[in-house]
Design a protein around this motif. Structure first.
Motif, PDB file in Angstrom:
ATOM      1  N   LEU A 127      45.292   5.764-109.999  1.00  0.00           N
ATOM      2  CA  LEU A 127      46.242   4.677-110.214  1.00  0.00           C
ATOM      3  C   LEU A 127      45.589   3.320-109.972  1.00  0.00           C
ATOM      4  CD1 LEU A 127      49.302   6.211-108.334  1.00  0.00           C
ATOM      5  CD2 LEU A 127      49.020   6.009-110.815  1.00  0.00           C
ATOM      6  N   PRO A 128      45.992   2.300-110.700  1.00  0.00           N
ATOM      7  CA  PRO A 128      45.464   0.951-110.452  1.00  0.00           C
ATOM      8  C   PRO A 128      46.089   0.368-109.190  1.00  0.00           C
ATOM      9  CG  PRO A 128      47.172   0.865-112.121  1.00  0.00           C
ATOM     10  CD  PRO A 128      46.960   2.321-111.822  1.00  0.00           C
ATOM     11  N   SER A 129      45.432  -0.612-108.619  1.00  0.00           N
ATOM     12  CA  SER A 129      45.993  -1.314-107.467  1.00  0.00           C
ATOM     13  C   SER A 129      47.070  -2.292-107.943  1.00  0.00           C
ATOM     14  CB  SER A 129      44.898  -2.048-106.697  1.00  0.00           C
ATOM     15  OG  SER A 129      44.200  -2.946-107.553  1.00  0.00           O
ATOM     16  N   LEU A 130      48.100  -2.472-107.110  1.00  0.00           N
ATOM     17  CA  LEU A 130      49.211  -3.364-107.433  1.00  0.00           C
ATOM     18  C   LEU A 130      49.303  -4.476-106.391  1.00  0.00           C
ATOM     19  CD1 LEU A 130      52.138  -0.926-108.354  1.00  0.00           C
ATOM     20  CD2 LEU A 130      50.579  -2.096-109.902  1.00  0.00           C
ATOM     21  N   ALA A 131      49.606  -5.679-106.858  1.00  0.00           N
ATOM     22  CA  ALA A 131      49.845  -6.820-105.986  1.00  0.00           C
ATOM     23  C   ALA A 131      51.216  -7.397-106.311  1.00  0.00           C
ATOM     24  CB  ALA A 131      48.763  -7.885-106.168  1.00  0.00           C
ATOM     25  N   ILE A 132      52.081  -7.479-105.304  1.00  0.00           N
ATOM     26  CA  ILE A 132      53.437  -7.989-105.500  1.00  0.00           C
ATOM     27  C   ILE A 132      53.678  -9.139-104.534  1.00  0.00           C
ATOM     28  CG2 ILE A 132      55.907  -7.472-105.377  1.00  0.00           C
ATOM     29  CD1 ILE A 132      55.272  -4.598-106.058  1.00  0.00           C
ATOM     30  N   VAL A 133      54.213 -10.234-105.058  1.00  0.00           N
ATOM     31  CA  VAL A 133      54.603 -11.379-104.241  1.00  0.00           C
ATOM     32  C   VAL A 133      56.121 -11.477-104.224  1.00  0.00           C
ATOM     33  CG1 VAL A 133      54.595 -13.905-104.086  1.00  0.00           C
ATOM     34  CG2 VAL A 133      52.477 -12.673-104.594  1.00  0.00           C
ATOM     35  N   VAL A 134      56.680 -11.708-103.042  1.00  0.00           N
ATOM     36  CA  VAL A 134      58.115 -11.892-102.883  1.00  0.00           C
ATOM     37  C   VAL A 134      58.365 -13.334-102.433  1.00  0.00           C
ATOM     38  CG1 VAL A 134      60.215 -11.127-101.713  1.00  0.00           C
ATOM     39  CG2 VAL A 134      58.422  -9.466-102.272  1.00  0.00           C
ATOM     40  N   PRO A 135      58.739 -14.233-103.356  1.00  0.00           N
ATOM     41  CA  PRO A 135      59.115 -15.590-102.952  1.00  0.00           C
ATOM     42  C   PRO A 135      60.514 -15.560-102.345  1.00  0.00           C
ATOM     43  CG  PRO A 135      59.396 -15.333-105.311  1.00  0.00           C
ATOM     44  CD  PRO A 135      58.834 -14.036-104.814  1.00  0.00           C
ATOM     45  N   SER A 136      60.691 -16.271-101.249  1.00  0.00           N
ATOM     46  CA  SER A 136      61.953 -16.158-100.518  1.00  0.00           C
ATOM     47  C   SER A 136      62.364 -17.504 -99.927  1.00  0.00           C
ATOM     48  CB  SER A 136      61.782 -15.130 -99.386  1.00  0.00           C
ATOM     49  OG  SER A 136      62.902 -15.126 -98.520  1.00  0.00           O
ATOM     50  N   LEU A 179      48.734  -0.593-102.780  1.00  0.00           N
ATOM     51  CA  LEU A 179      49.716  -1.675-102.883  1.00  0.00           C
ATOM     52  C   LEU A 179      49.465  -2.747-101.828  1.00  0.00           C
ATOM     53  CD1 LEU A 179      52.491  -2.738-104.022  1.00  0.00           C
ATOM     54  CD2 LEU A 179      53.571  -1.374-102.218  1.00  0.00           C
ATOM     55  N   THR A 180      49.466  -4.009-102.273  1.00  0.00           N
ATOM     56  CA  THR A 180      49.459  -5.139-101.341  1.00  0.00           C
ATOM     57  C   THR A 180      50.662  -6.022-101.666  1.00  0.00           C
ATOM     58  OG1 THR A 180      47.981  -6.413-102.796  1.00  0.00           O
ATOM     59  CG2 THR A 180      46.955  -5.145-101.019  1.00  0.00           C
ATOM     60  N   VAL A 181      51.350  -6.459-100.609  1.00  0.00           N
ATOM     61  CA  VAL A 181      52.574  -7.238-100.770  1.00  0.00           C
ATOM     62  C   VAL A 181      52.501  -8.476 -99.886  1.00  0.00           C
ATOM     63  CG1 VAL A 181      55.091  -7.256-100.569  1.00  0.00           C
ATOM     64  CG2 VAL A 181      53.904  -5.144-101.231  1.00  0.00           C
ATOM     65  N   ALA A 182      52.854  -9.612-100.459  1.00  0.00           N
ATOM     66  CA  ALA A 182      52.918 -10.871 -99.715  1.00  0.00           C
ATOM     67  C   ALA A 182      54.326 -11.441 -99.826  1.00  0.00           C
ATOM     68  CB  ALA A 182      51.905 -11.878-100.260  1.00  0.00           C
ATOM     69  N   VAL A 183      54.881 -11.856 -98.687  1.00  0.00           N
ATOM     70  CA  VAL A 183      56.134 -12.605 -98.688  1.00  0.00           C
ATOM     71  C   VAL A 183      55.794 -14.063 -98.432  1.00  0.00           C
ATOM     72  CG1 VAL A 183      58.349 -13.007 -97.573  1.00  0.00           C
ATOM     73  CG2 VAL A 183      57.540 -10.674 -97.911  1.00  0.00           C
ATOM     74  N   GLN A 184      56.200 -14.920 -99.338  1.00  0.00           N
ATOM     75  CA  GLN A 184      55.980 -16.354 -99.206  1.00  0.00           C
ATOM     76  C   GLN A 184      57.347 -17.005 -99.064  1.00  0.00           C
ATOM     77  OE1 GLN A 184      52.728 -17.343 -99.203  1.00  0.00           O
ATOM     78  NE2 GLN A 184      53.219 -19.468 -98.667  1.00  0.00           N
ATOM     79  N   ASP A 185      57.737 -17.282 -97.831  1.00  0.00           N
ATOM     80  CA  ASP A 185      59.056 -17.820 -97.536  1.00  0.00           C
ATOM     81  C   ASP A 185      58.981 -19.329 -97.350  1.00  0.00           C
ATOM     82  OD1 ASP A 185      61.946 -17.415 -96.669  1.00  0.00           O
ATOM     83  OD2 ASP A 185      61.096 -18.422 -94.903  1.00  0.00           O
ATOM     84  N   GLY A 186      60.018 -20.025 -97.810  1.00  0.00           N
ATOM     85  CA  GLY A 186      60.003 -21.485 -97.775  1.00  0.00           C
ATOM     86  C   GLY A 186      60.473 -22.109 -96.475  1.00  0.00           C
ATOM     87  N   GLY A 187      60.406 -21.355 -95.366  1.00  0.00           N
ATOM     88  CA  GLY A 187      60.834 -21.895 -94.075  1.00  0.00           C
ATOM     89  C   GLY A 187      62.309 -21.646 -93.808  1.00  0.00           C
ATOM     90  N   SER A 188      62.788 -20.454 -94.136  1.00  0.00           N
ATOM     91  CA  SER A 188      64.208 -20.127 -93.975  1.00  0.00           C
ATOM     92  C   SER A 188      64.636 -20.152 -92.512  1.00  0.00           C
ATOM     93  CB  SER A 188      64.495 -18.734 -94.554  1.00  0.00           C
ATOM     94  OG  SER A 188      64.177 -18.677 -95.918  1.00  0.00           O
TER      95      SER A 188
END
Length: 311
Positions: free
Chosen positions: A55-64, A86-95
């Motif tokens: 399987l290929p590697s997956l990169a997912i970003v969760v903007p929040s 799988l690599t996952v990043a959460v980029q939150d705007g300072g909630s």
């Protein structure tokens, strides 16, 4: 005969039929609430055929931003799939709404977790993708969901179809409690339709990293039409785009999605993209023509799907 005149004649002849199709619920594509809430029906994907190492590697970003009520379910929909690369990043705007507690819960599974002010959704996506790596990329908004089994299906499709650069699929609509309230069944991809309207469900969209780099990624200047802008630039970069006949994601419908001011900004960005693509603004009649064409094609695919035929 000019296109506007053709459209007026067609509407005069077909308007009663069109209204009937809408009234009986045959034309559902584009509608955000289609039936009373019911339990979410999971998609049935083809059996897995590849070992994890294939399987290929997956990169997912969760903007929040201020999505604590939904973020836990969003992240669970990703990590519960058990995708091996799988690599996952959460980029939150300072909630300041309880998001921090959700991020703390998932911190061991996240490759990156940042909560600080940013320039909006597109800026968050750009910053997030700097911190994750994968052959296949996607972003998932903090109130949306992946359908169980989607990542394995997507990974296998890209592994076995090297000629395809971008994929998307059908959409399930869910309410605040995650109950199903509708379904969008998309027709096969059509490049000329995409140049005029965007029905592509963003939460079902995946693409190759090589294409992202070639097209230049998300433009952080856009706030609402960022996914349409990206798709148009993918197309200009020569991408092979494919709609798959499976429900890959769930779009959450809730009251805090857009204000009137935000809708105004969205219209401005859509107008800008129309000018870029066609050298002019697209008239309401022309938009209606392409929208109805897409809805009819989607209704045909929906009818086939009810008969067990995926097209």
């Amino acid at each position: 005969m000019s296109l506007p005149l053709v459209i007026r004649i067609r509407d005069a002849l077909l308007h009663p039929l069109w209204r009937t199709l809408q009234r009986v619920g045959i034309l559902r594509l584009g509608r955000l609430a289609q039936y009373p809430p019911r339990e979410l029906k999971r998609e049935v994907f083809p059996p897995s055929a590849l070992a994890p190492e294939g399987l290929p590697s997956l990169a997912i970003v969760v903007p929040s931003y201020q999505q604590a009520d939904f973020l836990d379910c969003t992240l669970e929909s990703i990590f519960s799939q058990g995708y091996p690369r799988l690599t996952v990043a959460v980029q939150d705007g300072g909630s300041r709404d309880g998001t921090a507690a959700v991020l703390e819960k998932y911190a061991p599974q996240l490759s990156s977790c940042v909560s600080q002010p940013d320039g909006g959704q597109a800026d968050a996506i750009v910053k997030g993708f700097v911190k994750v790596a994968g052959d296949i990329m996607a972003w998932l908004n903090a109130d949306d969901l992946l359908m169980p089994g989607t990542l394995q299906f997507v990974g296998e499709f890209f592994a076995t179809h090297p000629e395809v650069d971008v994929i998307y699929g059908h959409r399930v609509l869910v309410d605040e409690l995650g109950r199903e309230i509708g379904r969008w069944i998309l027709p096969p991809h059509d490049a000329e339709t995409l140049r005029r309207i965007d029905y592509v469900p963003q939460e079902t969209l995946f693409w190759r990293k090589s294409l992202w780099e070639k097209a230049g990624g998300v433009n952080p200047r856009f706030h609402f039409a960022l996914d349409w802008d990206l798709l148009l630039r993918f197309h200009r970069a020569g991408a092979t785009i494919c709609r798959l006949p499976y429900f890959l994601g769930c779009f959450r419908v809730h009251g805090a999605q857009k204000t009137q001011a935000q809708k105004s900004t969205g219209r401005e960005e859509i107008h800008e993209l129309q000018i870029r693509e066609h050298g002019r603004a697209i008239s309401a009649d022309e938009l209606e023509f392409w929208s109805r064409k897409t809805q009819l094609r989607g209704a045909w695919c929906a009818g086939l799907l009810r008969c067990g035929i995926r097209r």
